[in-house]
Scaffold this motif. Sequence first.
Motif, mmCIF file in Angstrom:
data_model
loop_
_atom_site.group_PDB
_atom_site.id
_atom_site.type_symbol
_atom_site.label_atom_id
_atom_site.label_comp_id
_atom_site.label_asym_id
_atom_site.label_seq_id
_atom_site.Cartn_x
_atom_site.Cartn_y
_atom_site.Cartn_z
ATOM 1 N N VAL A 83 1.011 -1.206 -0.056
ATOM 2 C CA VAL A 83 0.087 0.131 0.033
ATOM 3 C C VAL A 83 0.911 1.423 0.054
ATOM 4 C CG1 VAL A 83 -1.680 1.068 1.113
ATOM 5 C CG2 VAL A 83 -1.859 -1.320 1.237
ATOM 6 N N TYR A 84 0.507 2.205 -0.946
ATOM 7 C CA TYR A 84 1.440 3.335 -1.057
ATOM 8 C C TYR A 84 0.486 4.531 -0.602
ATOM 9 C CZ TYR A 84 4.611 0.504 -3.402
ATOM 10 O OH TYR A 84 5.733 -0.696 -3.807
ATOM 11 N N TYR A 91 3.073 0.280 3.959
ATOM 12 C CA TYR A 91 3.230 -0.923 4.562
ATOM 13 C C TYR A 91 2.856 -2.113 3.509
ATOM 14 C CZ TYR A 91 -1.752 -1.814 5.025
ATOM 15 O OH TYR A 91 -3.058 -2.032 4.801
ATOM 16 N N ALA A 92 3.315 -3.352 3.894
ATOM 17 C CA ALA A 92 3.212 -4.489 3.187
ATOM 18 C C ALA A 92 2.702 -5.680 3.998
ATOM 19 C CB ALA A 92 4.864 -4.933 2.586
ATOM 20 N N ASP A 370 -6.984 10.607 5.517
ATOM 21 C CA ASP A 370 -5.620 11.115 5.583
ATOM 22 C C ASP A 370 -4.695 11.003 6.656
ATOM 23 O OD1 ASP A 370 -6.431 11.353 2.821
ATOM 24 O OD2 ASP A 370 -6.936 13.889 3.209
ATOM 25 N N ALA A 371 -5.490 11.158 7.835
ATOM 26 C CA ALA A 371 -4.771 10.789 9.215
ATOM 27 C C ALA A 371 -4.244 9.699 9.338
ATOM 28 C CB ALA A 371 -5.673 11.464 10.387
ATOM 29 N N ALA A 376 0.288 5.385 9.170
ATOM 30 C CA ALA A 376 0.615 3.969 9.101
ATOM 31 C C ALA A 376 1.703 3.690 8.803
ATOM 32 C CB ALA A 376 -0.257 3.821 7.856
ATOM 33 N N PRO A 377 2.776 4.524 8.251
ATOM 34 C CA PRO A 377 4.326 3.961 8.107
ATOM 35 C C PRO A 377 5.051 3.804 9.437
ATOM 36 C CG PRO A 377 3.806 5.952 6.534
ATOM 37 C CD PRO A 377 2.523 5.699 7.428
ATOM 38 N N GLU A 378 4.582 4.356 10.458
ATOM 39 C CA GLU A 378 5.097 4.280 11.537
ATOM 40 C C GLU A 378 4.421 3.544 12.775
ATOM 41 O OE1 GLU A 378 7.122 7.773 13.368
ATOM 42 O OE2 GLU A 378 7.329 8.727 11.470
ATOM 43 N N TYR A 379 2.983 3.436 12.680
ATOM 44 C CA TYR A 379 2.586 2.883 13.503
ATOM 45 C C TYR A 379 1.453 1.863 13.249
ATOM 46 C CZ TYR A 379 3.656 7.218 16.085
ATOM 47 O OH TYR A 379 4.257 8.251 16.659
ATOM 48 N N GLY A 380 1.730 0.630 13.969
ATOM 49 C CA GLY A 380 0.702 -0.367 13.521
ATOM 50 C C GLY A 380 -0.571 -0.410 13.710
ATOM 51 N N PHE A 381 -1.104 0.341 14.643
ATOM 52 C CA PHE A 381 -2.546 0.473 14.851
ATOM 53 C C PHE A 381 -3.282 0.977 13.488
ATOM 54 C CE2 PHE A 381 -1.487 4.706 16.087
ATOM 55 C CZ PHE A 381 -2.618 5.358 15.862
ATOM 56 N N ALA A 382 -2.291 2.096 13.118
ATOM 57 C CA ALA A 382 -3.022 2.520 11.760
ATOM 58 C C ALA A 382 -3.046 1.943 10.709
ATOM 59 C CB ALA A 382 -2.335 4.033 11.665
ATOM 60 N N ARG A 383 -2.061 0.955 10.403
ATOM 61 C CA ARG A 383 -1.840 0.086 9.325
ATOM 62 C C ARG A 383 -3.009 -0.846 9.408
ATOM 63 N NH1 ARG A 383 3.790 0.569 10.398
ATOM 64 N NH2 ARG A 383 3.914 -1.472 11.754
ATOM 65 N N ARG A 384 -3.678 -1.380 10.538
ATOM 66 C CA ARG A 384 -4.726 -2.100 10.494
ATOM 67 C C ARG A 384 -6.068 -1.373 10.096
ATOM 68 N NH1 ARG A 384 -1.792 -3.865 15.256
ATOM 69 N NH2 ARG A 384 -2.932 -2.471 16.473
ATOM 70 N N ILE A 385 -5.946 0.059 9.992
ATOM 71 C CA ILE A 385 -7.263 0.565 9.915
ATOM 72 C C ILE A 385 -7.274 0.922 8.303
ATOM 73 C CG2 ILE A 385 -8.699 2.856 10.226
ATOM 74 C CD1 ILE A 385 -7.505 2.872 12.973
#
Length: 548
Positions: A83-84, A91-92, A370-371, A376-385
């Motif tokens: 995802v870009y 993340y991948a 957007d937030a 997401a690049p630094e925080y795992g909880f955001a990647r899950r969203i």
Amino acid sequence: MAPDGNAAAMRPVVIVGAGPVGLCAAIDLAQQGVPVLLVTDNDTMPTGSRAVCYAKRSLEILDRLGVGDACVQKGLAWETGRVYLEDRQVYAFHLQPEPDHERPAFVNLQQFYLERFLLERAQALPNLEIRWGHRVIALQNAESGVTLEIDAAAGPYRLDTAWLIACDGAHSTVRRLIGAQMRGSELRDRFLVADVVIDTDFPAERRFWFDPPFHPGRSALLHKQPDGVWRVELQLGLEASPAEEMQPEKLIPLIRTMFGVQGQCELKWVGIYTIANRRLERFRHGRILFAGDSAHQVSPFGARGFNAGVQDTDNLAWKLGLVLAGRAPQSLLDSYSEERVEAADENLASDRGTIEFIAPGSSASRAFRDAVLSLAPEYGFARRIVNSGRLSSPCRYGNALDTPDTDNFFSSLAPGAPVDDAPVRATGADSWFLRHTGSRFCGVYFTDGGMSKEIAANFRKLCADPIPVALLIVVPSGGARQAVPAGWTVLEDAQDLLRQRYDGSPGTFYLLRPDQYVAARWRRFDLAQVRAAVVRASGNPPVKGRTA
């Protein structure tokens, strides 16, 4: 009106629509010995790749239909997605949750290849007839069956069938003729889909961009297909002109920028679509059963269209086969609607979340999206969203067909769950567990030391019941095969993974449905309990589900 010259009596099953869902339904029933007639208004198979991503569960179903190997051999397996945000990787992710399954998480393959494999399989079955260029123009849905009026080049005729399966797509003629309405919505956006041939060394993985430099303010999706073909999907927005966006002089430069190459780029196929998110209230209407896009429609993000459709037929065919054989009441087909409506609602809910994330419908939703992407690049909880399309996964059912657990298990393979695969050895050869299940009720007995004469006698009774149960005896790797009486199918747990995944301590017994779902499980085999579970799973007595 000319009669149907190929049938002197009512047909057991007629299927409308020769896409992959209709073909899967026809093959499944024909393999059970049910005579099937499939009619389609198409004269030939359509062109264009259309569906391209086939999930692991769908590949396992295609194995049972005899075309899984061809799809995997021709297709491209993948399990990585990226995802870009603009030109930065957010993340991948990796989709195969554990190793040692026969089929990969996903295989990419143009739909016309799948349809070719299915058609070849269908033509090899003697009790399956396909009529091309036969268009349904009217029907009557009666308590005793369905009467169809068909228009064909040789003239119109009438066709009577006990059961009609509508697999005729998003613009279903059958659905229109009975006045059944879809409930849901269409997305306020347009998307362009293109198959292109371009020279690049991108790997076979899913790539999704939010606001990429080559398509600012929009989203883009990329998948690799066989034959050097790439699937590109571009968000356009409602203000865009579809005709203008499809022009090669505009599209090709954008695609070259997307790939970062300036070489030859050939457009194989281009289309425009508007996303729908809706379903029928129920999938059974008397003697008419809906499957695939005729019953439910979702966005292509997450590959839940075809994969849900083939899982519809996987659920339907064994139930209809039992009804036609007189081994189950017609009410068993209500459970088809109940279970697959449950699965459709799961897909639709995921789809709505994807749509709102990709194309936010308000300023607040866009600010949230957007937030999340910025974190997401630094925080795992955001990647899950982050939601660029929750990828297809099989539904876990929960209804009157299941026998609830009475024993304690540490495995998540509870009643209502799809079956897990694992490597086994059968008759001295390497194999896979799922190759030995499916298409009939199946009992799985875990043992370290063979079986007693009493259990062997009771197993024989199960095999001879009106709804027979095939038996699989699982022994440890290098285990006591010689202690199992001759005549039983013995599977050697090659890496002891089957016992781990099923929590299969000695004496454990699983009852599996014909569609490779768990119907019941116990720590000790009991003939009366197993028979009661088979009766329950086959709708005897009639199932009292949520669907009228």
